[in-house]
Design a protein around this motif. Structure first.
Motif, PDB file in Angstrom:
ATOM      1  N   ILE A 164       0.854  -1.191   0.000  1.00  0.00           N
ATOM      2  CA  ILE A 164       0.000   0.000   0.000  1.00  0.00           C
ATOM      3  C   ILE A 164       0.886   1.235   0.000  1.00  0.00           C
ATOM      4  CG2 ILE A 164      -1.851   1.201   1.230  1.00  0.00           C
ATOM      5  CD1 ILE A 164      -2.252  -1.568   2.741  1.00  0.00           C
ATOM      6  N   SER A 165       0.679   2.088  -0.979  1.00  0.00           N
ATOM      7  CA  SER A 165       1.382   3.368  -1.028  1.00  0.00           C
ATOM      8  C   SER A 165       0.356   4.468  -0.772  1.00  0.00           C
ATOM      9  CB  SER A 165       2.054   3.557  -2.387  1.00  0.00           C
ATOM     10  OG  SER A 165       2.703   4.810  -2.452  1.00  0.00           O
ATOM     11  N   GLY A 166       0.400   5.029   0.440  1.00  0.00           N
ATOM     12  CA  GLY A 166      -0.604   5.991   0.843  1.00  0.00           C
ATOM     13  C   GLY A 166      -1.407   5.456   2.019  1.00  0.00           C
ATOM     14  N   GLU A 167      -2.541   6.069   2.280  1.00  0.00           N
ATOM     15  CA  GLU A 167      -3.390   5.682   3.406  1.00  0.00           C
ATOM     16  C   GLU A 167      -4.657   4.996   2.900  1.00  0.00           C
ATOM     17  OE1 GLU A 167      -2.699   5.974   6.632  1.00  0.00           O
ATOM     18  OE2 GLU A 167      -0.741   6.873   6.204  1.00  0.00           O
ATOM     19  N   ALA A 168      -4.919   3.802   3.439  1.00  0.00           N
ATOM     20  CA  ALA A 168      -6.150   3.077   3.091  1.00  0.00           C
ATOM     21  C   ALA A 168      -6.569   2.243   4.284  1.00  0.00           C
ATOM     22  CB  ALA A 168      -5.939   2.192   1.868  1.00  0.00           C
ATOM     23  N   ALA A 169      -7.834   2.296   4.617  1.00  0.00           N
ATOM     24  CA  ALA A 169      -8.351   1.582   5.780  1.00  0.00           C
ATOM     25  C   ALA A 169      -8.914   0.230   5.378  1.00  0.00           C
ATOM     26  CB  ALA A 169      -9.441   2.411   6.452  1.00  0.00           C
ATOM     27  N   PRO A 170      -8.909  -0.735   6.299  1.00  0.00           N
ATOM     28  CA  PRO A 170      -9.579  -2.005   6.030  1.00  0.00           C
ATOM     29  C   PRO A 170     -11.024  -1.778   5.609  1.00  0.00           C
ATOM     30  CG  PRO A 170      -8.296  -2.162   8.047  1.00  0.00           C
ATOM     31  CD  PRO A 170      -8.271  -0.714   7.634  1.00  0.00           C
ATOM     32  N   GLY A 171     -11.457  -2.544   4.620  1.00  0.00           N
ATOM     33  CA  GLY A 171     -12.809  -2.401   4.098  1.00  0.00           C
ATOM     34  C   GLY A 171     -12.901  -1.514   2.871  1.00  0.00           C
ATOM     35  N   THR A 172     -11.798  -0.851   2.502  1.00  0.00           N
ATOM     36  CA  THR A 172     -11.810   0.021   1.336  1.00  0.00           C
ATOM     37  C   THR A 172     -11.872  -0.799   0.048  1.00  0.00           C
ATOM     38  OG1 THR A 172     -10.464   1.670   2.503  1.00  0.00           O
ATOM     39  CG2 THR A 172     -10.579   1.855   0.112  1.00  0.00           C
ATOM     40  N   PRO A 173     -12.794  -0.481  -0.864  1.00  0.00           N
ATOM     41  CA  PRO A 173     -12.845  -1.189  -2.152  1.00  0.00           C
ATOM     42  C   PRO A 173     -11.577  -0.927  -2.965  1.00  0.00           C
ATOM     43  CG  PRO A 173     -14.894  -0.004  -1.734  1.00  0.00           C
ATOM     44  CD  PRO A 173     -13.910   0.468  -0.715  1.00  0.00           C
ATOM     45  N   ILE A 174     -11.135  -1.933  -3.707  1.00  0.00           N
ATOM     46  CA  ILE A 174      -9.982  -1.832  -4.590  1.00  0.00           C
ATOM     47  C   ILE A 174     -10.486  -1.840  -6.031  1.00  0.00           C
ATOM     48  CG2 ILE A 174      -7.858  -2.968  -5.360  1.00  0.00           C
ATOM     49  CD1 ILE A 174      -7.600  -4.145  -2.553  1.00  0.00           C
ATOM     50  N   THR A 175      -9.948  -0.920  -6.830  1.00  0.00           N
ATOM     51  CA  THR A 175     -10.358  -0.827  -8.233  1.00  0.00           C
ATOM     52  C   THR A 175      -9.130  -0.795  -9.134  1.00  0.00           C
ATOM     53  OG1 THR A 175     -10.417   1.594  -8.175  1.00  0.00           O
ATOM     54  CG2 THR A 175     -12.454   0.437  -7.627  1.00  0.00           C
ATOM     55  N   ALA A 176      -9.344  -1.085 -10.404  1.00  0.00           N
ATOM     56  CA  ALA A 176      -8.309  -0.957 -11.438  1.00  0.00           C
ATOM     57  C   ALA A 176      -9.001  -0.508 -12.718  1.00  0.00           C
ATOM     58  CB  ALA A 176      -7.574  -2.272 -11.659  1.00  0.00           C
ATOM     59  N   ASP A 177      -8.518   0.564 -13.308  1.00  0.00           N
ATOM     60  CA  ASP A 177      -9.130   1.120 -14.518  1.00  0.00           C
ATOM     61  C   ASP A 177     -10.621   1.383 -14.323  1.00  0.00           C
ATOM     62  OD1 ASP A 177      -6.657   0.916 -15.791  1.00  0.00           O
ATOM     63  OD2 ASP A 177      -7.110  -1.092 -16.560  1.00  0.00           O
ATOM     64  N   GLY A 178     -10.968   1.794 -13.125  1.00  0.00           N
ATOM     65  CA  GLY A 178     -12.355   2.124 -12.833  1.00  0.00           C
ATOM     66  C   GLY A 178     -13.264   0.945 -12.564  1.00  0.00           C
ATOM     67  N   LYS A 179     -12.716  -0.277 -12.615  1.00  0.00           N
ATOM     68  CA  LYS A 179     -13.522  -1.480 -12.385  1.00  0.00           C
ATOM     69  C   LYS A 179     -13.233  -2.058 -11.004  1.00  0.00           C
ATOM     70  CE  LYS A 179     -13.667  -2.791 -17.280  1.00  0.00           C
ATOM     71  NZ  LYS A 179     -13.335  -3.865 -18.261  1.00  0.00           N
ATOM     72  N   PRO A 180     -14.264  -2.602 -10.333  1.00  0.00           N
ATOM     73  CA  PRO A 180     -14.030  -3.208  -9.011  1.00  0.00           C
ATOM     74  C   PRO A 180     -13.154  -4.450  -9.124  1.00  0.00           C
ATOM     75  CG  PRO A 180     -16.271  -3.635  -9.755  1.00  0.00           C
ATOM     76  CD  PRO A 180     -15.681  -2.666 -10.732  1.00  0.00           C
ATOM     77  N   VAL A 181     -12.176  -4.534  -8.225  1.00  0.00           N
ATOM     78  CA  VAL A 181     -11.249  -5.674  -8.196  1.00  0.00           C
ATOM     79  C   VAL A 181     -11.418  -6.490  -6.924  1.00  0.00           C
ATOM     80  CG1 VAL A 181      -8.810  -6.364  -8.222  1.00  0.00           C
ATOM     81  CG2 VAL A 181      -9.572  -4.436  -9.609  1.00  0.00           C
ATOM     82  N   GLY A 182     -11.706  -5.814  -5.828  1.00  0.00           N
ATOM     83  CA  GLY A 182     -11.817  -6.543  -4.565  1.00  0.00           C
ATOM     84  C   GLY A 182     -11.905  -5.587  -3.400  1.00  0.00           C
ATOM     85  N   THR A 183     -11.443  -6.054  -2.232  1.00  0.00           N
ATOM     86  CA  THR A 183     -11.546  -5.292  -0.990  1.00  0.00           C
ATOM     87  C   THR A 183     -10.263  -5.456  -0.185  1.00  0.00           C
ATOM     88  OG1 THR A 183     -13.935  -5.711  -0.934  1.00  0.00           O
ATOM     89  CG2 THR A 183     -12.917  -4.939   1.104  1.00  0.00           C
ATOM     90  N   LEU A 184      -9.805  -4.356   0.399  1.00  0.00           N
ATOM     91  CA  LEU A 184      -8.669  -4.400   1.316  1.00  0.00           C
ATOM     92  C   LEU A 184      -9.157  -4.816   2.694  1.00  0.00           C
ATOM     93  CD1 LEU A 184      -5.628  -3.695   1.706  1.00  0.00           C
ATOM     94  CD2 LEU A 184      -6.382  -1.390   2.357  1.00  0.00           C
ATOM     95  N   HIS A 185      -8.428  -5.711   3.324  1.00  0.00           N
ATOM     96  CA  HIS A 185      -8.809  -6.179   4.666  1.00  0.00           C
ATOM     97  C   HIS A 185      -7.761  -5.765   5.701  1.00  0.00           C
ATOM     98  CE1 HIS A 185     -12.434  -8.203   3.385  1.00  0.00           C
ATOM     99  NE2 HIS A 185     -11.771  -8.766   2.391  1.00  0.00           N
ATOM    100  N   THR A 186      -7.042  -6.688   6.291  1.00  0.00           N
ATOM    101  CA  THR A 186      -6.074  -6.340   7.321  1.00  0.00           C
ATOM    102  C   THR A 186      -4.942  -5.489   6.749  1.00  0.00           C
ATOM    103  OG1 THR A 186      -6.554  -8.383   8.513  1.00  0.00           O
ATOM    104  CG2 THR A 186      -4.485  -7.277   9.045  1.00  0.00           C
ATOM    105  N   VAL A 187      -4.577  -4.426   7.477  1.00  0.00           N
ATOM    106  CA  VAL A 187      -3.469  -3.556   7.097  1.00  0.00           C
ATOM    107  C   VAL A 187      -2.439  -3.567   8.220  1.00  0.00           C
ATOM    108  CG1 VAL A 187      -2.773  -1.183   6.597  1.00  0.00           C
ATOM    109  CG2 VAL A 187      -4.921  -2.078   5.659  1.00  0.00           C
ATOM    110  N   ALA A 188      -1.168  -3.753   7.865  1.00  0.00           N
ATOM    111  CA  ALA A 188      -0.069  -3.712   8.825  1.00  0.00           C
ATOM    112  C   ALA A 188       1.082  -2.946   8.183  1.00  0.00           C
ATOM    113  CB  ALA A 188       0.369  -5.122   9.204  1.00  0.00           C
ATOM    114  N   GLY A 189       1.263  -1.686   8.593  1.00  0.00           N
ATOM    115  CA  GLY A 189       2.269  -0.845   7.962  1.00  0.00           C
ATOM    116  C   GLY A 189       1.871  -0.565   6.521  1.00  0.00           C
ATOM    117  N   ASN A 190       2.807  -0.829   5.606  1.00  0.00           N
ATOM    118  CA  ASN A 190       2.499  -0.611   4.188  1.00  0.00           C
ATOM    119  C   ASN A 190       2.136  -1.902   3.470  1.00  0.00           C
ATOM    120  OD1 ASN A 190       5.055  -1.778   4.100  1.00  0.00           O
ATOM    121  ND2 ASN A 190       5.693  -0.583   2.316  1.00  0.00           N
ATOM    122  N   LYS A 191       1.816  -2.939   4.237  1.00  0.00           N
ATOM    123  CA  LYS A 191       1.396  -4.218   3.664  1.00  0.00           C
ATOM    124  C   LYS A 191      -0.041  -4.515   4.082  1.00  0.00           C
ATOM    125  CE  LYS A 191       5.498  -5.196   1.942  1.00  0.00           C
ATOM    126  NZ  LYS A 191       5.752  -5.304   0.480  1.00  0.00           N
TER     127      LYS A 191
END
Length: 249
Positions: free
Chosen positions: A198-225
């Motif tokens: 992760i480059s930047g700030e993102a909270a667990p539960g944030t939707p992940i997209t690519a080219d404007g399309k849904p890809v998935g969901t971010l879950h556990t965050v630990a540092g930049n991983k």
């Protein structure tokens, strides 16, 4: 004893002459492995979806079941429903569950999911400060109930259970076995757990997209991983979660 007590666990005690056969017909792993220590397993719905994951623990005249406290009431209810006329009794017990890294203390058990997770102990108090277990989970792609694992939604093969020694494909029938075996042998997984940077700030539960399309969901965050649930065919070299940039790692 070095280690820490895990505060969000409930232990169920399973007794009776039929306890091992009862569990063998229900859970995803081979209960006979209790002869070698802890068994990591799950209970699935008849449709093959995750309901709960837990450790089975060998004990004198009993099998202990170590489960997240949020899942324990529903799991106890379902196990009781399956009991029918089997010589089995299931009841919650007040027992400390501890974990730690380093050499396994006398009376403790090696965590069967990964050497990186150290050991677990039952009925022993521990005093050392907490380690960053989320960072360990992320580094080794270990899902957890309430984060990556969702009852009646997750499929265990998408959640790394095969790699974590949580399912046995040779043991025979169990609830949800047909769907799980079909996913293993007849399909290629299109979605699943992935480790991301992760480059930047993102909270667990944030939707992940690519080219404007849904890809998935971010879950556990630990540092930049982090751990994410991704649709693999849409996962690209660069994705976004809110204002953060996400890359597979």
């Amino acid at each position: 004893m070095p280690g820490e007590r895990i505060k969000n666990r409930q232990v169920l005690q399973i007794t009776g002459a039929d306890r091992q056969d009862f569990l063998q017909g229900l859970v995803t792993n081979d209960v006979s492995k209790l002869d070698d220590g802890l068994v990591y397993a799950a209970l699935l719905s008849p449709q093959g979806k995750y309901l709960a994951d837990f450790f089975l623990v060998p004990a004198q005249d009993a099998i202990l079941l170590d489960v997240a406290d949020t899942l324990a009431p529903a799991l106890l209810k379902r196990l009781t429903m399956y009991r029918l006329r089997a010589d089995v009794e299931i009841a919650p017990v007040d027992m400390a569950v501890s974990r730690g890294l380093g050499p396994t203390p006398n009376g403790a058990f090696t965590d069967p999911r990964s050497p990186a997770l150290g050991w677990r102990a039952y009925g022993m108090e521990s005093v050392e400060p907490s380690l960053d277990w989320n960072a360990i989970r992320v580094a080794h792609m270990i899902p957890e109930a309430g984060s990556e694992l969702t009852p009646d939604d997750s499929y265990i093969l998408e959640m790394n259970f095969e790699q974590l020694n949580g399912v046995d494909f040779k043991k025979g029938c169990y609830v949800g076995q047909e769907v799980t075996a079909r996913m293993k042998h007849k399909t290629e997984l299109r979605k699943g757990l992935a480790r991301v940077t992760i480059s930047g700030e993102a909270a667990p539960g944030t939707p992940i997209t690519a080219d404007g399309k849904p890809v998935g969901t971010l879950h556990t965050v630990a540092g930049n991983k982090g751990l994410a649930y991704l649709r693999f065919d849409r996962a690209k070299s660069q994705m976004t979660a809110g204002t953060a940039t996400i890359t597979a790692s």
